[in-house]
Design an enzyme around this catalytic site. Structure first.
Site, PDB file in Angstrom:
ATOM      1  CE1 TYR A 553      68.400 -26.043 -30.814  1.00 25.73           C
ATOM      2  CE2 TYR A 553      66.334 -26.859 -31.737  1.00 25.73           C
ATOM      3  CZ  TYR A 553      67.711 -26.962 -31.582  1.00 25.73           C
ATOM      4  OH  TYR A 553      68.383 -27.965 -32.208  1.00 25.73           O
ATOM      5  CE  LYS A 557      70.382 -25.623 -34.098  1.00 25.92           C
ATOM      6  NZ  LYS A 557      71.698 -26.075 -34.589  1.00 25.92           N
TER       7      LYS A 557
END
Ligand SMILES: [Zn+2]
Length: 656
Positions: A553, A557
């Site tokens: 994640y 990002k």
């Protein structure tokens, strides 16, 4: 045309005003009778004043109300005695007439009464109904319309030549009615404008309207001019890029962003490809008050400069002949007809474009029927000009309400069915934008049932699906001005040593690759945005302050963040701004299941409650907080900002 009266429905309405509401709604239900604020109705009722004196009150449709949805408070209660005194004056200007009517109403909060109030007052019958019925307009908008109308109605209707609505028309009608009305007279036809019916009860007046309009329909049918359609058409070749380019040009011409909605149907294509389109489409609207929505003529093809030159010529020819100085309206067309895409409707909001499209749809019927009857002939340009540049419309223009911040603009939000994306759609709609939502979840399609929202099911990792959904969005609203890259996934907490490649790739595919695809595909449209394109990336606190167990994640990002910074550098020259928000701990989103929440809280040795407000300000951050900031980043407050990253996390010690 059939009467829609139902005794069972009527029972729910009390008294004369109640039944006036009911039959007004019945008229409004039939779009071939009235469209969007068109037409009006009234009833005269004897009432006692506070002092016990009896007076007759004329309840007439107030401006801003549609017959279809009117309520008792949509009728303006005007003192009939004063209306009748005004009618005796030798002349009365429109602004003074409105002033007199507004100052002689019984309710201070009632809407301004219809411009046709004096006409309603002068008709002796208790109930008066007025519509702009398609069938009647089809007959009157022909070379020998008056003869045909007299043939259809005989003694049943008094026939009035065209005059602009207002005081003079009311006086003229009253005079003609007295001179030519007989005991058989139940209505009045206003050539090139519409039709009135009268009656002693709401039902009688309404059913007479139906009966009179049916006579016009039967007449058209007997002349093989009722069931008309354009028989041949070749398939459209609507193109999103061309559509967005046209919308940019129209917006520049109007001086404000416009929504542009394409309607490529057999019907609009057939009409736009009609061999006589240049003659039949360039004469004028079916009834003068459509001009406010549609302008006098549609633009044929996409030569905006030519349309503007023609519009300026029309203004230059008629404005000097007006009594007062006139301010030119923006010269951008509101209806575009093109053999390639059929029809496109332009307006300040998506709702406006739907209204324009619907009005023109009925205009097509009127034109084709009038053609079948012997030749469509609209009112002279001068008469249309007088309505388009009518005093009171000009006054409204000068007062001008402040439009909403994103009026005429289009926002695309990904992952819009829930959480931050759903809240972002709401934030943009609340600021007047049209919003497009993409989501994997089919519920996106029915998220909002309103003309300024389009929900499309779309897997943002699939290029074919993204291209197809974008094309639909652009054809629906005219472009993409603002893009919120929100769709993302948060995989379960896992240490690097245990991270399967598949999970890593999935996070990269959704959180990074899909956003590259969206940015690249939207770029041509963002570049065409009338006020400059804007992109907001929904980043994460994990970009500046990653946490253990969230490598896929956080890395995806962080890469997206870098991509956005480079876009800010590359796209500045195209007038496109791109900024990032870094939310943290937004728990009312689809990412946070109870299970994930409990797991994360445990990892930090906190209760779920402590975990939710674990920030410097000890506050909880919601989807709405993030969405509102994202919307503001597209507004004037951030007009000079690009490449910025703003946390929305309640304050995080590691970020600060
Ligand atoms: Zn009218």
């Amino acid at each position: 045309m059939k009467s829609l009266w139902s005794d069972r429905e009527a029972e729910q309405f009390r008294g004369d005003l109640g039944l006036r509401v009911y039959t007004s709604r019945l008229l409004g239900r039939d779009k071939s009778l009235v469209l969007h604020g068109g037409g009006n109705t009234s009833v005269k009722i004897r009432e006692k004043t506070l002092f016990g004196e009896e007076e007759t009150i004329l309840y007439v449709k107030g401006s801003g109300w549609d017959l279809e949805t009117i309520e008792p408070q949509g009728f303006s209660p005007v003192l009939l005695a004063h209306v009748l005194r005004l009618a005796e004056l030798p002349s009365l200007s429109d602004p003074e007439m409105v002033n007199q009517l507004v100052t002689h109403m019984l309710k201070a909060a009632a809407p301004a009464p219809s411009i046709e109030t004096i006409l309603h007052g002068l008709m002796p019958q208790k109930f008066v109904d007025h519509t702009h019925a398609d069938a009647v307009l089809s007959v009157t908008n022909t070379r020998d319309g008056e003869r045909r109308i007299r043939e259809i109605y005989g003694k049943r209707c008094v026939v009035i030549p065209y005059l602009i609505p207002g005081f003079d028309l009311a006086q003229f009608c009253a005079k003609e009615f007295r001179a030519r009305g007989t005991k058989d007279t139940v209505g009045m036809v206003l050539l090139n404008h519409g039709i009135f019916s009268f009656g002693e009860t709401a039902r009688e007046s309404y059913e007479r309207m139906i009966e009179l309009v049916t006579l016009a329909e039967e007449y058209l049918d007997s002349k093989r001019a009722w069931s008309v359609s354009t028989k041949h058409f070749t398939a459209g070749t609507a193109d999103a890029n061309a559509h967005a380019t046209l919308r940019r040009k129209l917006s520049d011409t109007a001086g404000v962003p416009l929504i542009l909605k394409t309607a490529s149907t057999e019907r609009t294509l057939g009409f736009a490809q009609h061999p006589e389109i240049a003659r039949i489409s360039q004469q004028g609207p079916a009834t003068p008050d459509h001009v406010i929505r549609t302008k006098r003529t549609p633009m044929l093809g996409t030569d905006v400069d030519r349309y503007v030159a023609e519009y300026c010529r029309y203004f230059g020819e008629h404005a000097p002949k007006a009594k007062e100085p006139k301010t030119m309206l923006d010269p951008a067309p509101r209806v575009v007809l093109d053999p390639a895409f059929g029809l496109a409707a332009a307006g300040r909001t998506a709702k406006d474009t739907v209204i324009v499209e619907e009005i023109y749809d009925h205009t097509i019927d009127v034109i084709l029927r009038a053609e079948a009857l012997g030749g469509f002939q609209a009112l002279a340009p001068k008469d249309i000009f007088d309505v388009e540049y009518w005093d009171l419309e000009q006054a409204k223009l000068k007062k001008g309400g402040k439009p909403q911040a994103f009026s005429g603009e289009v926002a695309l939000v990904t992952g819009a069915a829930s959480g931050i994306g759903k809240a972002a759609v709401e934030a943009f709609l609340a600021r007047g934008a049209a919003a497009v939502g993409f989501d994997l979840d089919a519920k996106i399609e029915s998220l909002h049932a309103r003309p300024d929202f389009l929900g499309l099911r779309c897997d943002v990792t699939d290029e074919t699906q993204v291209r197809s959904a974008l094309e639909k969005a652009v054809l629906a609203f005219g472009g993409i001005d603002m893009l919120v890259l929100n769709a993302g996934i948060f995989t379960a907490s896992r240490k690097i040593a245990d991270l399967p490649t598949e999970e890593w790739r999935k996070a990269m595919a959704v959180n990074l690759d899909a956003n590259l695809l969206l940015m690249r595909t939207c770029h041509p449209f963002l570049k065409l945005a009338p006020r400059g394109g804007r992109v907001v990336v929904i980043g994460s606190k994990n970009v500046p302050a990653p946490g253990p167990g969230a490598s896929a994640y956080s890395a995806s990002k962080a890469a997206l963040n870098q991509l956005a910074r480079i876009a800010a550098l590359e796209w500045g020259a195209d007038g496109i701004r791109i900024n990032t928000v870094h939310p943290n701990a937004v728990f009312d989103t689809g990412l946070w299941t109870e299970e994930v929440l409990a797991q994360r809280a445990k990892q930090y040795a906190m209760t779920v409650e402590q975990y939710k407000t674990n920030n410097v300000l000890k506050t909880q951050v919601g989807s709405r907080d993030v969405a509102e900031l994202a919307a503001e980043m597209c507004g004037p407050l951030f007009a000079k900002t690009t490449g910025a990253q703003v946390p929305v996390d309640g304050g995080n010690e590691r970020v600060i």
